[in-house]
Motif scaffolding. Sequence first.
Motif: not given
Lengths: 439, 326
Positions: B72-98
Amino acid sequence: MTRSLPLTTRRSALAVGGLAAAAAGLAACSSGGDSGSSDGGGTSIDLEERGPITLARGKDTTGALADFLSRWNDDHPDEQVTLIELPESADDQRSQFISNAQAKSDSYTVLGLDVVWTAEFAANQWVVALPEDTFDLDALIPATVTTGTYFDKLYAVPFTTNAQLLFSRKDLLEEAGYDQPPATFEEMWEIVAKVQEKHPEINGFGSQYAKYEGLTCQLTDVVASAGGEIFDAEGAPHADSAEATTALQTLRDGFDQGHIPQEALTYKEEESRQAFQDGKLIFLQNWPYVWDHFQNDDGSSQVVDKVQVSLVPAVAGEGTSTIGGANYAISAFAKNKGTAVDFIAFMTALEQQKAWMIETATPTATAAVYEDAEVAKTFEFLDTLKSAIDKGVSRPQVVKYGDVTQAIQEAAYSCISGEAEAADALAQLQEQLTGLVES
Amino acid sequence: MSTLAHRRRARGDGQEGLAGLLLSPTLLLLALVVGFPLVLSVRQSLFQGGDEIDPTTGIIQQGDTFVGLQNYLDAFTSSGAGAGFWNAFWNTTLFTVVGVAIETVLGVAMALIMARALRATGLIRASILVPWAIPTVVSALMWQLIFDANGIANEIIGQQILWTTEGLQAKAAVLIADIWKTAPYIGLLTLAGLQTIDEQVYEAAKVDGANRWQTFWRITLPLVRPVLMVAVLFRLLDAMRMFDLPYVLLGRLRSGQTLSMLAADAASKTDFGMASAYAVVLFLYICLVAVIFVRGLGADVIGDADGRARRARPRRLRTTAEGDLP
């Protein structure tokens, strides 16, 4: 599998339909989580262990395989081989192999593996090391044997292979006063400029530059032709070497100077083939399967009899292509491994290799078939293909191939799309790759 | 509210034991097919696969190791295996809201057209519903052809936009394809809601001199709201899980990566710990949105607001009947 690269194709079946389902799937996958421990079925093969086996591989779209199997089955009534057809998509095949291995199931005996999976399957001990002297490895093209080898041990025997070639518009080249296809990118840019003086509407060079497995192939081959390598024989990454930088910069220059059209950023195999076939490209780098499409005289091709084949363009010296193809390995959890060894030897023997190449038009791994007169009749550019395979380079043979190929694609794409400079992109790639092989 | 009161009454009658007995097969089934995998996923998300490689044989040494909240830490800091988490999070949010916002507007418009169509009703309804009937993967392949560098989309707008390259145009491509496909879904559900509205209400409004716009805002929309809210809620939850459309249309482009895709990608790399962590985060995110939506906007999913709606109806009727329209 000659042209379907791994990790690229549709995964409709795996679409995460519902979260509960996804969660259930993950939980199921994890149940064999400690398969990396040493009880992986042993590393030696008991050649006396005989009986019925299965061959698990991607769907046989050629329809030729059944004949080969029944020939084996006729001669081996007590050691029948049954075909298990997996989905066409390489991704789906890989995930089925993996879940099968994690369940330690013996239902798959011989596995048809993509050339880039060897390291992952060997390191996890999902496949066994094979007795090298049982196979006539000297008869196989050395570049293909490399793809089945991990830490100096043979884990998979090459069955089919493949290499990319450069397809040039002979008519346009002649018109511009060139009688030879270019050997290097520099020569190619010169020809493009010359041809475009008369035909400004025709784009220069196209290859697979979309962000997918094809891009890893592209970077691997330009780096090799520049004299570098992304990973050395010991598995250490050298992505930020001067050679690699020159290689990536060559592609970037191609885009910046307009010799490679911007739309090539969307090209996979089929898109680039279509563009060339429609007469929109002077040069195309692609797998040999495109040839038949170009020569199709039903009106779908604008380039019938106008195509010349040569080695892929080089940054310097001679062009090197990435090797594709399929290898045969034996599951660590299977029974009757002795039969499996014999079966693989049968499929990779000259007679079968020759027949397979003629019937399916897929290049096979045995060197002697390229000298064969009958085969020469079905392949118009057999010598060029052979020399492309001989000079071929493997994509990185690393356990975490999935991560490595994505990192490579990310770096190459960011540079050729103009987002980052070659040196910066590769420095970052080097850092990522170092982390991936160390952890 | 009314069900709570009802439950309390049932308890008084001493039928609680029987009710529990009758419900137990359902609860057991739910625990088995929902609870159990969920718990396993949460557990798996606290582990990382073995990756110690023996330097002489190249063989992986150990199995899963417990890493606590590292994934979870990797995901929230977008480091190591979690890289790309925030990008995916905002994409998901954008696709959903808009996506859902536009789908709702278009869907309601479609429903109004379908409800009012005097001629060729069947044909109009069928043609509006066709996109919804096409499997997402098929429609994604279709849009891939449309958004090809030399495809119809570029032909129509008269310039070459490379839709399937990194950038805003790739997000737009996903949104367009998604809206095209799912607006009919909202349209269909809204149409069902529209057909339950009593004709007399419209007649009353007409008598009061309300114009079309006023009728829509004061009558149609409030009365169709309960149904519309459920439709929008379902679409929200659906859009947050979006996977197949961007996967087929854009492949591995960062611009189209969603949380579901990250989870699938991690699983395909046999990093089941990280994959489970993504799945759990997405699950919680979806739960959060669902709770906010149900509590905050009063989407009536289980039907216990039925009484409320019925009570509300006469009041709204009265306001129009009293003629206090502006």
